[in-house]
Design a protein around this motif. Sequence first.
Motif, PDB file in Angstrom:
ATOM      1  N   ALA A   1       0.839  -1.200   0.000  1.00  0.00           N
ATOM      2  CA  ALA A   1       0.000   0.000   0.000  1.00  0.00           C
ATOM      3  C   ALA A   1       0.875   1.252   0.000  1.00  0.00           C
ATOM      4  O   ALA A   1       0.613   2.203  -0.747  1.00  0.00           O
ATOM      5  CB  ALA A   1      -0.941  -0.017   1.204  1.00  0.00           C
ATOM      6  N   VAL A   2       1.914   1.265   0.821  1.00  0.00           N
ATOM      7  CA  VAL A   2       2.836   2.406   0.868  1.00  0.00           C
ATOM      8  C   VAL A   2       3.558   2.537  -0.474  1.00  0.00           C
ATOM      9  O   VAL A   2       3.686   3.641  -1.016  1.00  0.00           O
ATOM     10  CB  VAL A   2       3.843   2.258   2.029  1.00  0.00           C
ATOM     11  N   ALA A   3       4.012   1.422  -1.021  1.00  0.00           N
ATOM     12  CA  ALA A   3       4.696   1.455  -2.322  1.00  0.00           C
ATOM     13  C   ALA A   3       3.774   2.016  -3.406  1.00  0.00           C
ATOM     14  O   ALA A   3       4.205   2.831  -4.236  1.00  0.00           O
ATOM     15  CB  ALA A   3       5.181   0.058  -2.695  1.00  0.00           C
ATOM     16  N   LEU A   4       2.509   1.612  -3.399  1.00  0.00           N
ATOM     17  CA  LEU A   4       1.555   2.124  -4.378  1.00  0.00           C
ATOM     18  C   LEU A   4       1.352   3.623  -4.195  1.00  0.00           C
ATOM     19  O   LEU A   4       1.343   4.384  -5.171  1.00  0.00           O
ATOM     20  CB  LEU A   4       0.216   1.385  -4.253  1.00  0.00           C
ATOM     21  N   PHE A   5       1.190   4.067  -2.961  1.00  0.00           N
ATOM     22  CA  PHE A   5       1.002   5.494  -2.711  1.00  0.00           C
ATOM     23  C   PHE A   5       2.186   6.289  -3.243  1.00  0.00           C
ATOM     24  O   PHE A   5       2.007   7.286  -3.954  1.00  0.00           O
ATOM     25  CB  PHE A   5       0.813   5.777  -1.215  1.00  0.00           C
ATOM     26  N   VAL A   6       3.395   5.870  -2.910  1.00  0.00           N
ATOM     27  CA  VAL A   6       4.605   6.594  -3.333  1.00  0.00           C
ATOM     28  C   VAL A   6       4.706   6.617  -4.858  1.00  0.00           C
ATOM     29  O   VAL A   6       4.975   7.664  -5.459  1.00  0.00           O
ATOM     30  CB  VAL A   6       5.865   5.979  -2.683  1.00  0.00           C
ATOM     31  N   GLU A   7       4.457   5.487  -5.489  1.00  0.00           N
ATOM     32  CA  GLU A   7       4.520   5.407  -6.952  1.00  0.00           C
ATOM     33  C   GLU A   7       3.525   6.364  -7.602  1.00  0.00           C
ATOM     34  O   GLU A   7       3.862   7.126  -8.511  1.00  0.00           O
ATOM     35  CB  GLU A   7       4.235   3.973  -7.402  1.00  0.00           C
ATOM     36  N   ARG A   8       2.277   6.350  -7.132  1.00  0.00           N
ATOM     37  CA  ARG A   8       1.239   7.201  -7.720  1.00  0.00           C
ATOM     38  C   ARG A   8       1.452   8.679  -7.382  1.00  0.00           C
ATOM     39  O   ARG A   8       1.147   9.564  -8.175  1.00  0.00           O
ATOM     40  CB  ARG A   8      -0.152   6.759  -7.266  1.00  0.00           C
ATOM     41  N   ALA A   9       1.971   8.947  -6.195  1.00  0.00           N
ATOM     42  CA  ALA A   9       2.262  10.336  -5.818  1.00  0.00           C
ATOM     43  C   ALA A   9       3.359  10.904  -6.710  1.00  0.00           C
ATOM     44  O   ALA A   9       3.273  12.052  -7.160  1.00  0.00           O
ATOM     45  CB  ALA A   9       2.659  10.413  -4.346  1.00  0.00           C
ATOM     46  N   ARG A  10       4.378  10.110  -7.005  1.00  0.00           N
ATOM     47  CA  ARG A  10       5.453  10.559  -7.906  1.00  0.00           C
ATOM     48  C   ARG A  10       4.928  10.767  -9.322  1.00  0.00           C
ATOM     49  O   ARG A  10       5.375  11.668 -10.025  1.00  0.00           O
ATOM     50  CB  ARG A  10       6.598   9.559  -7.908  1.00  0.00           C
TER      51      ARG A  10
END
Length: 168
Positions: free
Chosen positions: A7-16
């Motif tokens: 979930a954290v990895a997805l958030f960071v990827e989409r935020a970037r």
Amino acid sequence: EAARNPAVALFVERARAANAKFARTASNRSAIQQICGRLDGIPLAIELAAARIKLFTPEQIAERLDDRFKLLTGGSRTAIPRQQTLRALIDWSYHSLNEIEQRALRRLAVFLGGWTIEGAEAVIGEDEALDGLLGLVNKSLVNVDEQSGASRYRFLETIRQYAMEKLL
């Protein structure tokens, strides 16, 4: 940590993807974890929250999650309608329920920390509790946990908030 927490990895990827200047730092790490946790790890919700990085810091997003259905809008215009907002996704699930399941979903929203079958029977009625609860479990709207040899039921908080809105 992001590698261990999808979930954290997805958030960071989409935020970037939303803001090339976005960086996960020691100061925003806690807010990102809070966002992912409060959104129950729901991928669409996390993607919609990450898109708000254009407007807000992770801390501001986390502060605004009490009204997640207002905050988490504006998904991809090319996505099918039920994937454009968090509310549309849950509306789609709600409308796929039969009347007994819809009634059960609404009435079970009164339980904050989960409930037992006896609690479900008290708020839904004995005649509809089993069918309503089974339908919600089968459609992944209710989770079942075993505690002390007995089943206990609970909503993800996002689903509970939606159900409470429907109840009110």
